[in-house]
Design a protein around this motif. Structure first.
Motif, short mmCIF file in Angstrom:
data_model
loop_
_atom_site.label_atom_id
_atom_site.label_comp_id
_atom_site.label_asym_id
_atom_site.label_seq_id
_atom_site.Cartn_x
_atom_site.Cartn_y
_atom_site.Cartn_z
N HIS A 150 59.07 52.58 30.03
CA HIS A 150 57.62 52.67 30.17
C HIS A 150 57.27 53.62 31.31
CE1 HIS A 150 57.11 48.45 28.31
NE2 HIS A 150 58.41 48.55 28.54
N ARG A 151 56.19 54.36 31.14
CA ARG A 151 55.60 55.14 32.23
C ARG A 151 54.10 54.87 32.23
NH1 ARG A 151 57.21 61.19 33.71
NH2 ARG A 151 58.66 59.96 34.96
N TYR A 152 53.60 54.40 33.36
CA TYR A 152 52.17 54.06 33.48
C TYR A 152 51.52 54.91 34.56
CZ TYR A 152 53.40 50.05 30.62
OH TYR A 152 53.84 49.24 29.60
N HIS A 153 50.43 55.57 34.17
CA HIS A 153 49.62 56.36 35.09
C HIS A 153 48.34 55.57 35.38
CE1 HIS A 153 51.91 60.12 33.97
NE2 HIS A 153 52.11 59.39 32.89
N PHE A 154 48.14 55.22 36.62
CA PHE A 154 46.96 54.44 37.01
C PHE A 154 45.90 55.35 37.62
CE2 PHE A 154 50.49 51.47 37.00
CZ PHE A 154 49.95 50.32 36.42
N PRO A 155 44.63 55.09 37.34
CA PRO A 155 43.57 55.94 37.90
C PRO A 155 43.33 55.65 39.38
CG PRO A 155 42.61 54.13 36.68
CD PRO A 155 44.09 54.03 36.47
N ASN A 156 42.61 56.56 40.02
CA ASN A 156 42.21 56.32 41.40
C ASN A 156 41.34 55.06 41.48
OD1 ASN A 156 43.52 58.63 42.27
ND2 ASN A 156 41.72 59.93 41.92
N GLN A 157 41.27 54.45 42.61
CA GLN A 157 40.49 53.25 42.88
C GLN A 157 41.08 52.01 42.21
OE1 GLN A 157 38.27 54.41 45.09
NE2 GLN A 157 39.02 56.39 44.40
N SER A 158 42.27 52.11 41.63
CA SER A 158 42.90 50.93 41.03
C SER A 158 43.89 50.31 42.01
CB SER A 158 43.62 51.30 39.74
OG SER A 158 44.69 52.20 40.01
N GLU A 159 44.25 49.06 41.74
CA GLU A 159 45.32 48.37 42.47
C GLU A 159 46.41 48.05 41.44
OE1 GLU A 159 43.87 45.00 44.65
OE2 GLU A 159 41.96 46.01 45.08
N PRO A 160 47.35 48.96 41.21
CA PRO A 160 48.24 48.89 40.05
C PRO A 160 48.98 47.55 39.91
CG PRO A 160 48.46 51.00 41.13
CD PRO A 160 47.61 50.15 42.04
N VAL A 161 48.92 47.04 38.68
CA VAL A 161 49.59 45.79 38.33
C VAL A 161 50.26 45.96 36.97
CG1 VAL A 161 49.28 43.33 37.82
CG2 VAL A 161 47.83 44.43 39.54
N ILE A 162 51.46 45.44 36.84
CA ILE A 162 52.10 45.29 35.53
C ILE A 162 52.30 43.81 35.28
CG2 ILE A 162 54.13 45.75 34.11
CD1 ILE A 162 54.47 48.38 35.59
N ARG A 163 51.72 43.33 34.19
CA ARG A 163 51.81 41.91 33.87
C ARG A 163 52.85 41.70 32.78
NH1 ARG A 163 48.83 37.87 30.48
NH2 ARG A 163 48.81 35.92 31.66
#
Length: 752
Positions: A150-163
């Motif tokens: 998996h590769r996840y790109h998170f946007p600005n202002q997010s608090e990255p989480v993988i559930r």
């Protein structure tokens, strides 16, 4: 790509300059994994390598028949990306080890985490899937045999989480016990046990992230979240979950999830299939594996749509069965036993044999010289463990779904073709065990010579299918010199004669008193009803299933011409179905011919057994042109683990195994201008359709290696030995070609 594969490709490409001039793209570029995700195709669009254990794909989070694969093109929600999916079935199991990227940590574990998306922001290719969700998170997925990347790109202002959600399920699947353990700040292991169509399913996993997570929040299903120090985190329950929280500065997170059927320590070892964090390298490797598969059957055509249909079909023939064992050949079966396959073999599961024995398994004897021995030995391993060959093996559990015992034609075909690496004596013993079993109504079938409806439902279908399977046993018995068995099973193969009703011209259910069941309606289709005389169909669709003795069936009608007239009627009568619970599998109708379900798949080729191959050509081209296209609803029914696609691969090329254990392939009407089969050993069989077009559908003449060829079929030996076949096409039928009896395919009546 390694040097040996490069040399193989270069040699192959130099030998087919005309094909490569017509094909500027790689063959993988013709594959569209979205074909079959609409309508009732039930395929999935996600990342997988050929026959891989991991099928990493999005799930919509909806339970309904058209969401059996987890995903349907009509939906615009994603609830997670899980690692196991069934391809094209009507069954809602698997979807194990679901993960979902989130913008923020969940404070309520019961919150709906589905995200919306647009198909305009979604892309799929062999071994790769990507989507940008409406919340601006972008997911990219690729895979090896046992690892999803998996590769996840998170946007600005997010608090990255993988559930990680082990409670996630759709349709029939339900978790029974799940476990998560956080090993360190980048590694999580665990398992998911579940029940559903297959009552016992166990999947072990190891998850590793490219960046350390700062916190892990674990929760039992329906229990308030509790924060626990990551190094000592573990949770067990019916459906546990975990949130992996990353530093707000980490906007790109890669993750690998490895699977094992044995334990999570073996899953940790499987992570080594991807030793680094080079997503593009893994994606390119997956693409190369698919290109290698597609090169085995190469098509030339000016019709770009046809090539997309063909190569997507060939792609779908490499989804099942799926790898089940660890790299060392060890697996844990449904009984909980840890076992090991013979050296050089892996264990496979997901055997939809009622579907695939017809065309997919014969195709494997040409396209899968590297893997087919292990697939066959997996069926024999199932016999060792259960005392019977599989009917529908899922996660090594016998689901006992559908009629017949159709592992037999698959094993018989392999024995009759002298397939290497299988124990022929064990295979024969296993076939006899299924044919003499105490279950599935077999004692009543043996006693009466047909399956009585008052003893077990689906009388007509079961009788016809057991009869065909028994013919297959008879052929193996003959090969092995078992004369008594040959005579006995040849007689059992005539079971169809006991249920033929000359007054109506249909195969009908009979009770144990020898009387036909009343009332009778040939248009009646009752789905999964005990009282139903036919499984997933009606009298029109099932009455022609005598692929081993088409001319014997013609004798029951009174002549070859009368059978031809009945076949004509099949394609021309009303498509209306009667009954209060009509089977949804009866789809893709031309008259009462139902291409969306497997019992019809051989019927168009039956004309060639009775001296009218021009009618076969006419109907085959009609089916190819009307039942396959390059949109999400491009299949007429369930894709069924490769069978619907295998029919297209064979028929577009110009032939089909109408009797799948006869080693004969019936000539149809080639839709492509040129097809090259590469069965291994450096050999090629090239099919050329001269003067081919949408209107030139009729064969005028056939040449084999430059010589005039009058038979209406080719043998397996012809295919694997290679050469060149020319079909001279025209817009009017040549009714003389294939009319003489000495050109017709095998029928049992000829051996009597």
């Amino acid at each position: 790509m390694n040097k040996s594969i490069t040399r193989l490709f270069c040699t192959a490409l130099l030998s087919v300059p005309m094909l490569m001039n017509a094909q500027e793209k790689k063959l993988v570029d013709y594959v569209d994994p979205f074909i079959g995700t609409g309508g009732h195709g039930h395929t999935f669009p996600g990342a997988v390598v050929p026959f891989g254990m991991v099928q990493l794909s999005p799930d919509n989070g909806r339970s309904d028949w058209d969401w059996c694969s987890g995903y349907h093109f009509s939906d615009n929600h994603i609830a997670g990306f899980s690692h196991t999916h069934l391809s094209g079935t009507g069954i809602g199991d698997w979807l194990d080890i679901s993960v979902m990227p989130l913008l923020y940590p969940l404070r309520d574990e019961s919150a709906d985490i589905k995200a919306t998306f647009s198909h305009a922001n979604e892309k799929a290719a062999p071994g790769y899937y990507t989507v940008q969700l409406d919340n601006q998170i972008t997911a990219e997925l690729t895979a090896t045999e046992r690892v999803g990347y998996h590769r996840y790109h998170f946007p600005n202002q997010s608090e990255p989480v993988i559930r990680l959600d082990l409670a996630f399920h759709q349709n029939w699947d339900n978790p029974t016990e799940t476990y998560i353990k956080v090993v360190d700040d980048s590694t999580v292991v665990g398992y998911r046990y579940s029940t559903g169509w297959a009552k016992v399913q166990r999947v072990y996993f190891a998850l590793r992230t490219s960046k350390p997570f700062k916190e892990a929040i674990l929760a039992g299903h329906g229990v308030q979240s509790a924060q626990i120090k990551a190094a000592r985190t573990e949770e067990k329950g019916k459906g546990v979950s975990a949130q992996l929280l990353f530093d707000a500065q980490q906007k790109l997170v890669d993750m690998k999830v490895a699977l094992s059927s044995t334990n999570y320590d073996k899953a940790l070892l499987a992570l080594n299939e991807i030793p680094d964090w080079n997503f593009e390298h893994v994606r390119e490797s997956a693409e190369e594996k698919w290109e290698h598969e597609l090169q085995k059957v190469q098509v030339s055509s000016s019709d770009e749509k046809l090539k997309r249909v063909f190569y997507t079909a060939l792609y779908h023939t490499c989804m099942a069965p799926a790898l089940f064992s660890d790299a060392d050949g060890v697996y844990k079966n449904a009984q909980g036993d840890s076992l090991k396959m013979p050296a050089g073999n892996q264990r496979y599961t997901e055997y939809s044999l009622w579907d695939t024995f017809r065309a997919l398994n014969p195709l494997f004897t040409i396209t899968q010289p590297e893997k087919y021995t292990a697939m066959l030995n997996s069926m024999l391993a199932f016999y060792d463990e259960n005392g019977l060959l599989p009917v529908w093996d899922l996660s090594t559990w016998e689901t006992n779904t559908m009629t017949g015992y159709h592992a037999i034609p698959v094993i018989a075909d392999a024995v009759l073709k002298n397939w290497p690496g299988i124990d022929v004596n064990k295979a024969y013993k296993a076939m006899l065990a299924s044919a003499y079993q105490e279950g599935r109504g077999v004692p009543e079938y043996i006693k009466h010579g047909y399956m009585p409806q008052d003893k077990m439902g689906h009388s007509a279908s079961v009788t016809l299918e057991y009869g065909y399977d028994d013919w297959c046993i008879a052929q193996v018995a003959k090969k092995l010199g078992q004369e008594e068995d040959y005579q006995k099973f040849s007689k059992r193969a005539q079971a169809y004669q006991h249920i033929f009703d000359k007054k109506t011209g249909f195969m009908r259910a009979k009770n144990s008193d020898g009387k036909f069941v009343l009332p009778f309606d040939p248009y009646l289709s009752e789905h999964d009803e005990v009282k139903a005389q036919y499984v997933e169909g009606n009298a029109w669709q099932h009455s022609f299933f005598v692929p081993h003795d088409v001319r014997g069936l013609a004798d029951l009608y009174g002549s070859n011409e009368k059978l031809s007239i009945k076949l004509d009627s099949l394609f021309s009568v009303s498509s209306k179905l009667t009954g209060g619970n009509t089977s949804p599998d009866v789809s893709g109708l031309i008259g009462q011919y139902a291409h969306g379900n497997e019992p019809s798949h051989h019927i168009a080729y039956m004309y060639s057994f009775i001296g009218q191959p021009w009618k076969t050509q006419e109907r085959v081209r009609q089916i190819v042109d009307s039942m396959y296209h390059d949109q999400p609803d491009g299949y007429a029914g369930n894709e069924d683990c490769g069978q619907m696609s295998a029919w297209a691969v064979w028929s577009i090329a110009g032939l089909y195994p109408a009797n799948p254990a006869s080693s004969e392939y019936i000539i149809g009407s080639p839709a492509a201008d040129e097809v090259v089969f590469r069965p291994g050993g450096g050999k090629e069989l090239r099919f050329k359709a001269i003067n081919n077009s949408k209107s030139n559908i009729y064969i005028q003449e056939v040449k084999f290696n430059g010589k005039k060829y009058n038979k209406t079929y080719f043998t397996h030996e012809d295919i694997i030995n290679g050469g060149e076949i020319e079909f001279i096409m025209g817009d009017k039928p040549n009714k003389k070609w294939g009319k003489k009896k000495d050109s017709w395919p095998l029928s049992q009546i000829d051996s009597e």
